[in-house]
Design an enzyme around this catalytic site. Structure first.
Site, PDB file in Angstrom:
ATOM      1  N   ARG A  54       0.806  -1.215   0.000  1.00 25.08           N
ATOM      2  CA  ARG A  54       0.000   0.000   0.000  1.00 25.08           C
ATOM      3  C   ARG A  54       0.838   1.264   0.000  1.00 25.08           C
ATOM      4  O   ARG A  54       0.550   2.194  -0.742  1.00 25.08           O
ATOM      5  CB  ARG A  54      -0.990  -0.011   1.165  1.00 25.08           C
ATOM      6  N   THR A  55       1.872   1.316   0.811  1.00 25.12           N
ATOM      7  CA  THR A  55       2.669   2.541   0.874  1.00 25.12           C
ATOM      8  C   THR A  55       3.357   2.784  -0.466  1.00 25.12           C
ATOM      9  O   THR A  55       3.396   3.898  -0.977  1.00 25.12           O
ATOM     10  CB  THR A  55       3.713   2.449   2.001  1.00 25.12           C
ATOM     11  N   LYS A  82      22.481  -9.490  -3.988  1.00 21.70           N
ATOM     12  CA  LYS A  82      23.845  -9.956  -4.265  1.00 21.70           C
ATOM     13  C   LYS A  82      24.849  -9.387  -3.274  1.00 21.70           C
ATOM     14  O   LYS A  82      26.043  -9.533  -3.449  1.00 21.70           O
ATOM     15  CB  LYS A  82      24.246  -9.548  -5.690  1.00 21.70           C
ATOM     16  N   ARG A 104      12.040   2.832   2.220  1.00 20.53           N
ATOM     17  CA  ARG A 104      11.537   1.992   3.300  1.00 20.53           C
ATOM     18  C   ARG A 104      12.610   0.969   3.611  1.00 20.53           C
ATOM     19  O   ARG A 104      13.183   0.361   2.701  1.00 20.53           O
ATOM     20  CB  ARG A 104      10.238   1.310   2.875  1.00 20.53           C
ATOM     21  N   HIS A 132       7.301   6.664  10.552  1.00 23.91           N
ATOM     22  CA  HIS A 132       6.613   6.521   9.280  1.00 23.91           C
ATOM     23  C   HIS A 132       5.830   7.832   9.091  1.00 23.91           C
ATOM     24  O   HIS A 132       4.614   7.864   9.276  1.00 23.91           O
ATOM     25  CB  HIS A 132       5.687   5.304   9.338  1.00 23.91           C
TER      26      HIS A 132
END
Lengths: 321, 189
Positions: A54-55, A82, A104, A132
Protein backbone atom coordinates in the site's frame (compact mmCIF):
# COMPACT_ATOMS: atom_id res chain seq x y z
CA UNK A 1 11.74 21.39 2.91
CA UNK A 2 14.55 19.16 1.63
CA UNK A 3 13.74 15.85 3.31
CA UNK A 4 11.07 14.24 5.41
CA UNK A 5 12.62 11.77 7.82
CA UNK A 6 10.55 12.02 10.99
CA UNK A 7 7.47 13.88 12.15
CA UNK A 8 9.43 14.90 15.22
CA UNK A 9 11.72 16.94 12.91
CA UNK A 10 8.79 19.12 11.86
CA UNK A 11 7.51 22.08 13.78
CA UNK A 12 3.83 22.76 14.11
CA UNK A 13 3.85 25.35 11.34
CA UNK A 14 5.50 22.98 8.85
CA UNK A 15 3.10 20.21 9.79
CA UNK A 16 0.10 22.48 9.32
CA UNK A 17 1.33 23.82 6.02
CA UNK A 18 1.73 20.25 4.72
CA UNK A 19 -1.84 19.52 5.79
CA UNK A 20 -3.02 22.69 4.06
CA UNK A 21 -1.17 21.70 0.90
CA UNK A 22 -2.81 18.27 1.12
CA UNK A 23 -6.17 19.97 0.79
CA UNK A 24 -5.14 21.19 -2.68
CA UNK A 25 -4.18 17.71 -3.79
CA UNK A 26 -7.41 16.25 -2.49
CA UNK A 27 -9.08 18.65 -4.92
CA UNK A 28 -6.72 17.57 -7.72
CA UNK A 29 -7.52 13.92 -6.98
CA UNK A 30 -11.23 14.61 -7.27
CA UNK A 31 -10.99 15.94 -10.83
CA UNK A 32 -11.97 14.01 -13.95
CA UNK A 33 -8.28 14.06 -14.88
CA UNK A 34 -6.57 13.76 -11.50
CA UNK A 35 -3.16 14.80 -12.71
CA UNK A 36 -1.19 18.05 -12.76
CA UNK A 37 2.10 18.79 -14.55
CA UNK A 38 3.71 20.21 -11.41
CA UNK A 39 6.70 17.84 -11.23
CA UNK A 40 7.17 17.15 -14.91
CA UNK A 41 10.71 15.97 -15.64
CA UNK A 42 11.46 15.02 -12.05
CA UNK A 43 12.31 11.47 -11.11
CA UNK A 44 11.28 9.78 -7.90
CA UNK A 45 12.94 6.51 -6.90
CA UNK A 46 10.87 4.13 -4.82
CA UNK A 47 13.43 2.22 -2.78
CA UNK A 48 11.60 -0.40 -0.79
CA UNK A 49 14.15 -2.59 0.97
CA UNK A 50 11.24 -4.04 2.90
CA UNK A 51 8.10 -5.38 1.28
CA UNK A 52 5.16 -3.04 1.10
CA UNK A 53 2.17 -2.84 -1.14
CA UNK A 54 0.00 0.00 0.00
CA UNK A 55 2.67 2.54 0.87
CA UNK A 56 4.57 1.84 -2.31
CA UNK A 57 1.47 2.08 -4.50
CA UNK A 58 0.38 5.20 -2.68
CA UNK A 59 3.71 6.95 -3.29
CA UNK A 60 3.77 5.76 -6.88
CA UNK A 61 0.26 7.07 -7.51
CA UNK A 62 1.16 10.35 -5.83
CA UNK A 63 4.26 10.81 -7.98
CA UNK A 64 2.36 9.98 -11.16
CA UNK A 65 -0.45 12.40 -10.38
CA UNK A 66 2.22 15.09 -10.17
CA UNK A 67 3.62 13.95 -13.55
CA UNK A 68 6.93 12.84 -12.03
CA UNK A 69 8.70 9.78 -13.38
CA UNK A 70 9.02 6.86 -11.02
CA UNK A 71 11.65 4.16 -10.89
CA UNK A 72 11.76 1.44 -8.32
CA UNK A 73 13.03 -1.91 -7.34
CA UNK A 74 12.00 -4.70 -5.10
CA UNK A 75 14.57 -6.34 -2.93
CA UNK A 76 14.06 -9.82 -4.26
CA UNK A 77 15.09 -8.84 -7.79
CA UNK A 78 17.80 -6.27 -7.08
CA UNK A 79 21.49 -6.45 -6.44
CA UNK A 80 20.81 -5.89 -2.75
CA UNK A 81 20.34 -9.65 -2.86
CA UNK A 82 23.85 -9.96 -4.27
CA UNK A 83 25.26 -8.16 -1.26
CA UNK A 84 25.59 -4.63 -2.57
CA UNK A 85 25.93 -2.15 0.28
CA UNK A 86 23.23 0.38 1.04
CA UNK A 87 25.55 3.23 0.16
CA UNK A 88 26.48 1.75 -3.21
CA UNK A 89 22.86 1.03 -4.04
CA UNK A 90 21.80 4.57 -3.19
CA UNK A 91 24.66 6.23 -5.05
CA UNK A 92 24.11 4.03 -8.09
CA UNK A 93 20.48 5.00 -8.23
CA UNK A 94 21.28 8.66 -7.71
CA UNK A 95 23.78 8.52 -10.58
CA UNK A 96 20.87 7.70 -12.85
CA UNK A 97 19.48 11.18 -12.19
CA UNK A 98 17.02 10.73 -9.39
CA UNK A 99 15.70 13.85 -7.65
CA UNK A 100 14.06 12.21 -4.68
CA UNK A 101 14.24 8.85 -2.95
CA UNK A 102 11.35 7.33 -1.08
CA UNK A 103 12.95 4.85 1.28
CA UNK A 104 11.54 1.99 3.30
CA UNK A 105 13.97 -0.13 5.26
CA UNK A 106 13.79 -2.62 8.11
CA UNK A 107 16.51 -0.78 10.00
CA UNK A 108 15.82 2.46 11.85
CA UNK A 109 17.98 5.36 10.75
CA UNK A 110 18.56 4.34 7.13
CA UNK A 111 16.79 7.38 5.60
CA UNK A 112 18.70 9.74 7.89
CA UNK A 113 21.97 8.09 6.96
CA UNK A 114 21.19 8.31 3.23
CA UNK A 115 20.93 12.07 3.59
CA UNK A 116 24.68 12.14 4.12
CA UNK A 117 25.42 10.01 1.10
CA UNK A 118 23.27 11.43 -1.66
CA UNK A 119 22.17 14.85 -2.89
CA UNK A 120 18.63 13.75 -3.67
CA UNK A 121 15.77 14.54 -1.32
CA UNK A 122 14.84 11.71 1.03
CA UNK A 123 11.37 10.75 2.18
CA UNK A 124 11.11 8.14 4.89
CA UNK A 125 8.44 5.58 4.02
CA UNK A 126 9.03 3.67 7.23
CA UNK A 127 12.32 2.72 8.89
CA UNK A 128 12.35 -0.14 11.37
CA UNK A 129 10.59 0.77 14.61
CA UNK A 130 11.52 4.42 14.18
CA UNK A 131 9.09 6.52 12.12
CA UNK A 132 6.61 6.52 9.28
CA UNK A 133 5.94 10.24 8.87
CA UNK A 134 3.60 10.18 5.86
CA UNK A 135 1.32 7.79 7.75
CA UNK A 136 1.14 10.30 10.61
CA UNK A 137 0.39 13.12 8.19
CA UNK A 138 -2.44 11.24 6.51
CA UNK A 139 -3.85 10.28 9.92
CA UNK A 140 -3.76 13.91 11.07
CA UNK A 141 -5.40 14.98 7.82
CA UNK A 142 -8.12 12.33 8.16
CA UNK A 143 -8.90 13.37 11.74
CA UNK A 144 -8.85 17.04 10.80
CA UNK A 145 -11.35 16.60 7.97
CA UNK A 146 -13.66 14.48 10.14
CA UNK A 147 -13.43 16.32 13.47
CA UNK A 148 -12.34 19.82 12.47
CA UNK A 149 -9.08 19.80 14.38
CA UNK A 150 -6.93 17.79 16.76
CA UNK A 151 -6.79 20.51 19.38
CA UNK A 152 -7.97 19.12 22.72
CA UNK A 153 -8.97 15.76 21.22
CA UNK A 154 -8.58 12.51 23.15
CA UNK A 155 -6.76 9.88 21.11
CA UNK A 156 -5.92 6.33 22.17
CA UNK A 157 -3.34 4.30 20.28
CA UNK A 158 -3.98 0.65 20.99
CA UNK A 159 -1.77 -2.35 20.35
CA UNK A 160 1.84 -3.16 19.65
CA UNK A 161 3.43 0.20 20.48
CA UNK A 162 6.86 -1.29 20.96
CA UNK A 163 7.41 -2.39 17.37
CA UNK A 164 5.37 0.35 15.77
CA UNK A 165 6.88 3.16 13.73
CA UNK A 166 3.33 4.35 13.14
CA UNK A 167 2.85 4.85 16.88
CA UNK A 168 6.07 6.86 17.19
CA UNK A 169 5.23 9.14 14.27
CA UNK A 170 1.64 9.58 15.36
CA UNK A 171 2.39 10.37 18.99
CA UNK A 172 4.68 13.17 17.82
CA UNK A 173 2.23 14.53 15.25
CA UNK A 174 -0.97 14.22 17.30
CA UNK A 175 0.50 15.90 20.36
CA UNK A 176 2.09 18.63 18.24
CA UNK A 177 -1.39 19.47 16.97
CA UNK A 178 -2.77 19.66 20.50
CA UNK A 179 -4.34 16.24 21.03
CA UNK A 180 -3.76 14.25 24.20
CA UNK A 181 -2.64 10.71 23.55
CA UNK A 182 -3.14 7.59 25.64
CA UNK A 183 -1.26 4.41 24.80
CA UNK A 184 -3.14 1.19 25.50
CA UNK A 185 -1.14 -2.03 25.37
CA UNK A 186 -0.03 -5.02 27.38
CA UNK A 187 3.31 -4.35 29.16
CA UNK A 188 5.15 -6.67 26.79
CA UNK A 189 4.16 -4.55 23.80
CA UNK A 190 5.26 -1.22 25.28
CA UNK A 191 8.74 0.18 24.70
CA UNK A 192 11.12 -0.45 27.62
CA UNK A 193 11.08 3.26 28.43
CA UNK A 194 8.53 5.92 27.73
CA UNK A 195 10.54 8.76 29.23
CA UNK A 196 10.01 11.93 27.28
CA UNK A 197 6.88 10.63 25.52
CA UNK A 198 4.08 13.13 26.04
CA UNK A 199 1.55 10.36 26.66
CA UNK A 200 -0.50 8.57 29.28
CA UNK A 201 -0.31 4.78 29.47
CA UNK A 202 -2.91 2.29 30.54
CA UNK A 203 -3.55 -1.43 30.21
CA UNK A 204 -7.29 -1.09 30.46
CA UNK A 205 -9.01 -0.38 27.13
CA UNK A 206 -12.57 -0.38 28.52
CA UNK A 207 -11.67 2.44 30.89
CA UNK A 208 -10.52 4.85 28.15
CA UNK A 209 -13.05 4.10 25.41
CA UNK A 210 -15.96 6.28 26.68
CA UNK A 211 -13.96 9.53 26.51
CA UNK A 212 -12.24 9.04 23.19
CA UNK A 213 -12.51 11.12 20.04
CA UNK A 214 -10.27 8.75 18.12
CA UNK A 215 -9.54 5.08 18.73
CA UNK A 216 -6.43 4.21 16.73
CA UNK A 217 -5.72 0.49 16.45
CA UNK A 218 -2.34 -0.87 15.46
CA UNK A 219 -1.78 -4.06 13.57
CA UNK A 220 -0.70 -7.05 15.62
CA UNK A 221 2.33 -8.22 13.73
CA UNK A 222 1.59 -11.91 13.54
CA UNK A 223 5.17 -12.66 12.62
CA UNK A 224 6.16 -11.55 16.11
CA UNK A 225 4.10 -14.28 17.73
CA UNK A 226 7.29 -16.36 17.86
CA UNK A 227 8.73 -13.89 20.38
CA UNK A 228 6.14 -15.01 22.92
CA UNK A 229 5.07 -11.47 23.77
CA UNK A 230 1.46 -12.54 23.94
CA UNK A 231 0.05 -15.67 25.55
CA UNK A 232 -2.27 -16.05 22.57
CA UNK A 233 -4.03 -13.99 19.93
CA UNK A 234 -7.37 -14.87 21.49
CA UNK A 235 -6.24 -13.43 24.77
CA UNK A 236 -5.04 -10.28 23.03
CA UNK A 237 -8.44 -9.87 21.36
CA UNK A 238 -10.18 -10.45 24.68
CA UNK A 239 -8.30 -7.61 26.38
CA UNK A 240 -7.29 -5.21 23.58
CA UNK A 241 -9.36 -6.01 20.52
CA UNK A 242 -12.05 -3.57 19.42
CA UNK A 243 -14.94 -5.96 19.55
CA UNK A 244 -18.54 -5.06 18.77
CA UNK A 245 -19.20 -4.76 22.51
CA UNK A 246 -16.29 -2.35 23.00
CA UNK A 247 -17.24 -0.29 19.96
CA UNK A 248 -20.52 0.39 21.78
CA UNK A 249 -18.56 2.05 24.60
CA UNK A 250 -17.12 4.65 22.24
CA UNK A 251 -18.93 7.99 21.99
CA UNK A 252 -21.16 7.97 18.89
CA UNK A 253 -19.03 10.39 16.86
CA UNK A 254 -15.64 8.90 17.79
CA UNK A 255 -13.50 7.73 14.87
CA UNK A 256 -12.03 4.27 14.47
CA UNK A 257 -8.71 4.21 12.65
CA UNK A 258 -6.20 1.60 11.57
CA UNK A 259 -3.06 2.01 9.42
CA UNK A 260 -3.64 -1.33 7.70
CA UNK A 261 -3.29 -4.04 6.75
CA UNK A 262 -6.10 -5.08 9.09
CA UNK A 263 -6.17 -8.42 10.88
CA UNK A 264 -9.90 -8.76 11.07
CA UNK A 265 -11.03 -10.59 14.17
CA UNK A 266 -7.82 -9.83 16.06
CA UNK A 267 -7.28 -6.13 16.78
CA UNK A 268 -10.63 -5.18 15.30
CA UNK A 269 -13.81 -7.17 14.79
CA UNK A 270 -14.81 -7.59 11.16
CA UNK A 271 -18.12 -5.76 11.47
CA UNK A 272 -16.59 -2.93 13.54
CA UNK A 273 -14.20 -2.19 10.67
CA UNK A 274 -17.28 -1.65 8.49
CA UNK A 275 -18.98 0.90 10.76
CA UNK A 276 -19.52 4.36 9.22
CA UNK A 277 -17.20 5.93 11.81
CA UNK A 278 -14.44 3.57 10.88
CA UNK A 279 -12.41 5.76 8.53
CA UNK A 280 -9.89 3.16 7.41
CA UNK A 281 -10.66 3.66 3.72
CA UNK A 282 -10.50 7.46 4.11
CA UNK A 283 -7.02 6.99 5.50
CA UNK A 284 -5.91 5.13 2.39
CA UNK A 285 -7.56 7.66 0.07
CA UNK A 286 -6.01 10.62 1.88
CA UNK A 287 -2.65 8.88 1.78
CA UNK A 288 -2.23 9.67 -1.91
CA UNK A 289 -2.97 13.39 -1.45
CA UNK A 290 -0.70 13.65 1.58
CA UNK A 291 2.15 12.04 -0.32
CA UNK A 292 1.56 14.38 -3.25
CA UNK A 293 1.88 17.27 -0.80
CA UNK A 294 5.14 15.87 0.58
CA UNK A 295 6.65 15.25 -2.87
CA UNK A 296 5.56 18.69 -4.05
CA UNK A 297 6.84 20.40 -0.90
CA UNK A 298 10.27 18.92 -1.51
CA UNK A 299 10.59 19.02 -5.30
CA UNK A 300 8.36 21.95 -6.14
CA UNK A 301 9.63 24.42 -3.62
CA UNK A 302 12.09 27.24 -3.93
CA UNK A 303 14.55 25.51 -1.62
CA UNK A 304 15.17 22.78 -4.17
CA UNK A 305 18.50 22.88 -5.95
CA UNK A 306 17.12 22.78 -9.47
CA UNK A 307 14.52 25.44 -9.02
CA UNK A 308 17.06 27.67 -7.27
CA UNK A 309 19.15 27.48 -10.43
CA UNK A 310 16.07 28.27 -12.49
CA UNK A 311 15.33 31.20 -10.24
CA UNK A 312 18.67 32.90 -10.74
CA UNK A 313 17.94 32.92 -14.47
CA UNK A 314 14.62 34.60 -14.05
CA UNK A 315 15.34 37.07 -11.31
CA UNK A 316 16.22 39.86 -13.70
CA UNK A 317 13.49 39.29 -16.21
CA UNK A 318 10.43 37.82 -14.63
CA UNK A 319 8.35 40.20 -12.69
CA UNK A 320 4.81 40.06 -11.66
CA UNK A 321 1.48 41.65 -12.17
CA UNK B 1 -1.54 39.15 -7.86
CA UNK B 2 -2.96 39.77 -4.48
CA UNK B 3 -1.09 41.43 -1.69
CA UNK B 4 -0.29 38.35 0.37
CA UNK B 5 0.98 36.41 -2.60
CA UNK B 6 3.22 39.28 -3.60
CA UNK B 7 4.59 39.68 -0.11
CA UNK B 8 5.80 36.10 0.15
CA UNK B 9 6.93 35.65 -3.44
CA UNK B 10 10.64 35.57 -4.07
CA UNK B 11 12.59 37.27 -5.53
CA UNK B 12 10.48 40.36 -4.91
CA UNK B 13 9.28 39.38 -1.48
CA UNK B 14 8.84 43.04 -0.73
CA UNK B 15 6.10 45.53 -0.34
CA UNK B 16 4.35 47.36 -3.10
CA UNK B 17 4.87 51.11 -3.00
CA UNK B 18 2.35 53.03 -5.06
CA UNK B 19 3.54 55.99 -7.10
CA UNK B 20 0.43 57.00 -8.99
CA UNK B 21 -3.20 56.08 -8.85
CA UNK B 22 -4.39 55.26 -12.34
CA UNK B 23 -8.03 54.38 -11.66
CA UNK B 24 -10.19 54.87 -8.59
CA UNK B 25 -13.04 52.71 -7.36
CA UNK B 26 -15.58 54.57 -9.50
CA UNK B 27 -13.44 54.09 -12.63
CA UNK B 28 -13.20 50.39 -11.87
CA UNK B 29 -16.95 50.14 -11.44
CA UNK B 30 -17.53 51.86 -14.81
CA UNK B 31 -14.93 49.67 -16.53
CA UNK B 32 -16.57 46.51 -15.19
CA UNK B 33 -19.96 47.78 -16.27
CA UNK B 34 -18.62 48.32 -19.81
CA UNK B 35 -16.88 44.93 -19.90
CA UNK B 36 -20.12 43.26 -18.81
CA UNK B 37 -21.89 44.81 -21.79
CA UNK B 38 -19.09 43.76 -24.12
CA UNK B 39 -19.24 40.18 -22.87
CA UNK B 40 -23.00 40.03 -23.46
CA UNK B 41 -22.72 41.66 -26.89
CA UNK B 42 -19.81 39.52 -28.00
CA UNK B 43 -21.51 36.27 -26.98
CA UNK B 44 -25.08 37.23 -28.01
CA UNK B 45 -26.28 36.94 -24.43
CA UNK B 46 -25.09 34.83 -21.55
CA UNK B 47 -26.69 31.47 -22.32
CA UNK B 48 -23.39 29.83 -23.12
CA UNK B 49 -21.13 31.83 -20.82
CA UNK B 50 -19.37 30.77 -17.61
CA UNK B 51 -17.07 32.94 -15.50
CA UNK B 52 -13.86 31.72 -13.90
CA UNK B 53 -11.63 33.98 -11.79
CA UNK B 54 -7.92 33.34 -11.50
CA UNK B 55 -6.63 32.93 -7.96
CA UNK B 56 -5.97 35.12 -6.24
CA UNK B 57 -6.15 38.55 -7.89
CA UNK B 58 -8.78 37.74 -10.50
CA UNK B 59 -11.42 36.33 -8.17
CA UNK B 60 -12.85 39.63 -6.83
CA UNK B 61 -13.09 40.91 -10.40
CA UNK B 62 -14.91 37.77 -11.50
CA UNK B 63 -17.46 38.32 -8.72
CA UNK B 64 -17.82 41.99 -9.64
CA UNK B 65 -18.34 41.03 -13.29
CA UNK B 66 -20.94 38.45 -12.32
CA UNK B 67 -22.81 41.10 -10.37
CA UNK B 68 -22.70 43.55 -13.29
CA UNK B 69 -23.79 40.84 -15.73
CA UNK B 70 -26.76 40.05 -13.53
CA UNK B 71 -27.79 43.70 -13.40
CA UNK B 72 -27.55 44.06 -17.18
CA UNK B 73 -28.95 40.74 -18.31
CA UNK B 74 -30.83 39.45 -15.29
CA UNK B 75 -29.03 36.11 -15.37
CA UNK B 76 -27.40 34.99 -12.16
CA UNK B 77 -23.91 33.68 -12.93
CA UNK B 78 -22.05 31.04 -10.96
CA UNK B 79 -18.41 32.00 -10.50
CA UNK B 80 -15.66 29.41 -10.66
CA UNK B 81 -12.16 29.93 -9.31
CA UNK B 82 -8.98 28.35 -10.56
CA UNK B 83 -5.51 28.18 -9.03
CA UNK B 84 -2.84 27.54 -11.64
CA UNK B 85 0.06 26.96 -9.21
CA UNK B 86 0.63 23.36 -10.35
CA UNK B 87 0.60 24.31 -14.02
CA UNK B 88 3.13 27.13 -13.98
CA UNK B 89 6.34 26.99 -15.97
CA UNK B 90 8.18 28.53 -13.00
CA UNK B 91 7.20 26.11 -10.25
CA UNK B 92 9.12 26.81 -7.10
CA UNK B 93 9.33 30.55 -7.70
CA UNK B 94 5.93 31.37 -6.36
CA UNK B 95 4.33 30.17 -3.18
CA UNK B 96 1.40 27.79 -3.30
CA UNK B 97 -1.33 29.40 -1.27
CA UNK B 98 -3.57 26.98 0.61
CA UNK B 99 -6.44 29.47 0.55
CA UNK B 100 -6.30 29.77 -3.25
CA UNK B 101 -9.00 27.27 -3.88
CA UNK B 102 -9.92 25.73 -7.23
CA UNK B 103 -13.65 25.30 -7.48
CA UNK B 104 -15.54 24.95 -10.72
CA UNK B 105 -19.18 24.32 -9.86
CA UNK B 106 -20.31 23.68 -13.44
CA UNK B 107 -19.43 21.52 -16.42
CA UNK B 108 -17.21 23.40 -18.87
CA UNK B 109 -17.71 21.11 -21.80
CA UNK B 110 -19.33 22.93 -24.70
CA UNK B 111 -19.47 26.24 -22.80
CA UNK B 112 -17.82 29.60 -23.41
CA UNK B 113 -15.49 30.23 -20.51
CA UNK B 114 -14.51 33.80 -19.70
CA UNK B 115 -11.30 33.76 -17.65
CA UNK B 116 -11.00 36.80 -15.42
CA UNK B 117 -7.73 38.17 -14.03
CA UNK B 118 -6.60 41.41 -12.48
CA UNK B 119 -3.47 42.20 -14.50
CA UNK B 120 -2.25 40.74 -17.79
CA UNK B 121 1.53 40.93 -18.09
CA UNK B 122 3.76 38.20 -19.56
CA UNK B 123 0.83 35.93 -20.35
CA UNK B 124 2.40 32.99 -18.55
CA UNK B 125 -0.33 32.75 -15.93
CA UNK B 126 -2.94 32.60 -18.68
CA UNK B 127 -0.97 29.89 -20.48
CA UNK B 128 -1.02 27.86 -17.25
CA UNK B 129 -4.73 28.58 -16.78
CA UNK B 130 -5.52 27.27 -20.27
CA UNK B 131 -3.72 24.03 -19.45
CA UNK B 132 -5.53 23.76 -16.12
CA UNK B 133 -8.89 24.46 -17.70
CA UNK B 134 -8.82 21.63 -20.19
CA UNK B 135 -8.28 19.17 -17.33
CA UNK B 136 -11.83 20.02 -16.29
CA UNK B 137 -13.52 19.68 -19.64
CA UNK B 138 -13.48 20.91 -23.21
CA UNK B 139 -14.91 24.42 -23.43
CA UNK B 140 -16.32 25.53 -26.79
CA UNK B 141 -14.27 28.71 -26.46
CA UNK B 142 -12.15 30.47 -23.87
CA UNK B 143 -12.12 34.25 -23.64
CA UNK B 144 -10.01 36.49 -21.46
CA UNK B 145 -11.14 39.49 -19.45
CA UNK B 146 -8.53 41.52 -17.53
CA UNK B 147 -8.81 44.69 -15.52
CA UNK B 148 -5.41 45.96 -16.62
CA UNK B 149 -3.33 45.05 -19.66
CA UNK B 150 0.17 46.28 -18.91
CA UNK B 151 1.91 44.88 -22.01
CA UNK B 152 5.27 43.01 -22.12
CA UNK B 153 3.76 39.79 -23.38
CA UNK B 154 6.12 36.80 -23.65
CA UNK B 155 3.56 34.46 -25.23
CA UNK B 156 1.06 34.84 -28.07
CA UNK B 157 -1.87 35.65 -25.78
CA UNK B 158 -4.24 38.60 -26.03
CA UNK B 159 -7.22 39.69 -23.95
CA UNK B 160 -10.78 39.87 -25.32
CA UNK B 161 -12.07 42.35 -22.74
CA UNK B 162 -9.85 44.98 -21.13
CA UNK B 163 -10.63 47.38 -18.29
CA UNK B 164 -7.64 49.62 -18.92
CA UNK B 165 -4.63 49.51 -21.24
CA UNK B 166 -1.75 50.70 -19.12
CA UNK B 167 1.71 51.15 -20.69
CA UNK B 168 4.34 50.25 -18.09
CA UNK B 169 8.04 49.66 -17.67
CA UNK B 170 9.00 46.07 -17.01
CA UNK B 171 10.27 46.78 -13.52
CA UNK B 172 7.15 48.58 -12.44
CA UNK B 173 4.37 46.89 -10.51
CA UNK B 174 0.65 47.22 -10.94
CA UNK B 175 -1.72 46.77 -8.06
CA UNK B 176 -5.30 46.24 -9.17
CA UNK B 177 -8.15 45.79 -6.69
CA UNK B 178 -11.80 46.74 -6.72
CA UNK B 179 -10.77 49.93 -4.90
CA UNK B 180 -8.54 51.11 -7.70
CA UNK B 181 -5.46 50.59 -9.84
CA UNK B 182 -2.08 51.86 -8.75
CA UNK B 183 1.25 51.95 -10.51
CA UNK B 184 4.38 51.70 -8.43
CA UNK B 185 7.45 49.68 -7.53
CA UNK B 186 8.38 46.88 -5.21
CA UNK B 187 10.48 47.99 -2.27
CA UNK B 188 12.73 45.59 -0.42
CA UNK B 189 11.36 44.52 2.89
Amino acid sequence: MRHLIATSDLDREELESLLALTEKFVEVSSRPIPKVPALRGRTVALMFFEESTRTRLSFETAAKRLSAETVGFSVSSSSVKKGESLRDTAQTIEAMGVDLMVVRHASAGVPRQLQNWVEAGIVNAGDGWHEHPTQALLDCYTIQTRLGSLEGREVAIVGDIKHSRVARSNVAAFTMLGASVTLVAPPTLLPPSLRGWPVRVTHDLDEVLPKLDVCYLLRIQLERQAEALLPSLREYTAYFGLTARRAELLPPDALIMHPGPVNRGIEIAADVAELPRSVITDQVRNGVAVRMAVLFAILGSAGDARSTAARSEVVGGESSA
Amino acid sequence: MAERERRITPPYGGVFVARTRVLDGEDIRRAIWRMAHEIIEHNHGLDQVELIGLQTGGVPFAWALAEALEQVDGKRMAVGTIDVAFYRDDIGLRPVLPEAETSIPFDLTGRIVVLVDDVLFTGRTIRAALDALIDYGRPRAVQLAVMVDRGHRELPIRPDFVGKNLPTRRDEMVNATLEGVELGEMAKR
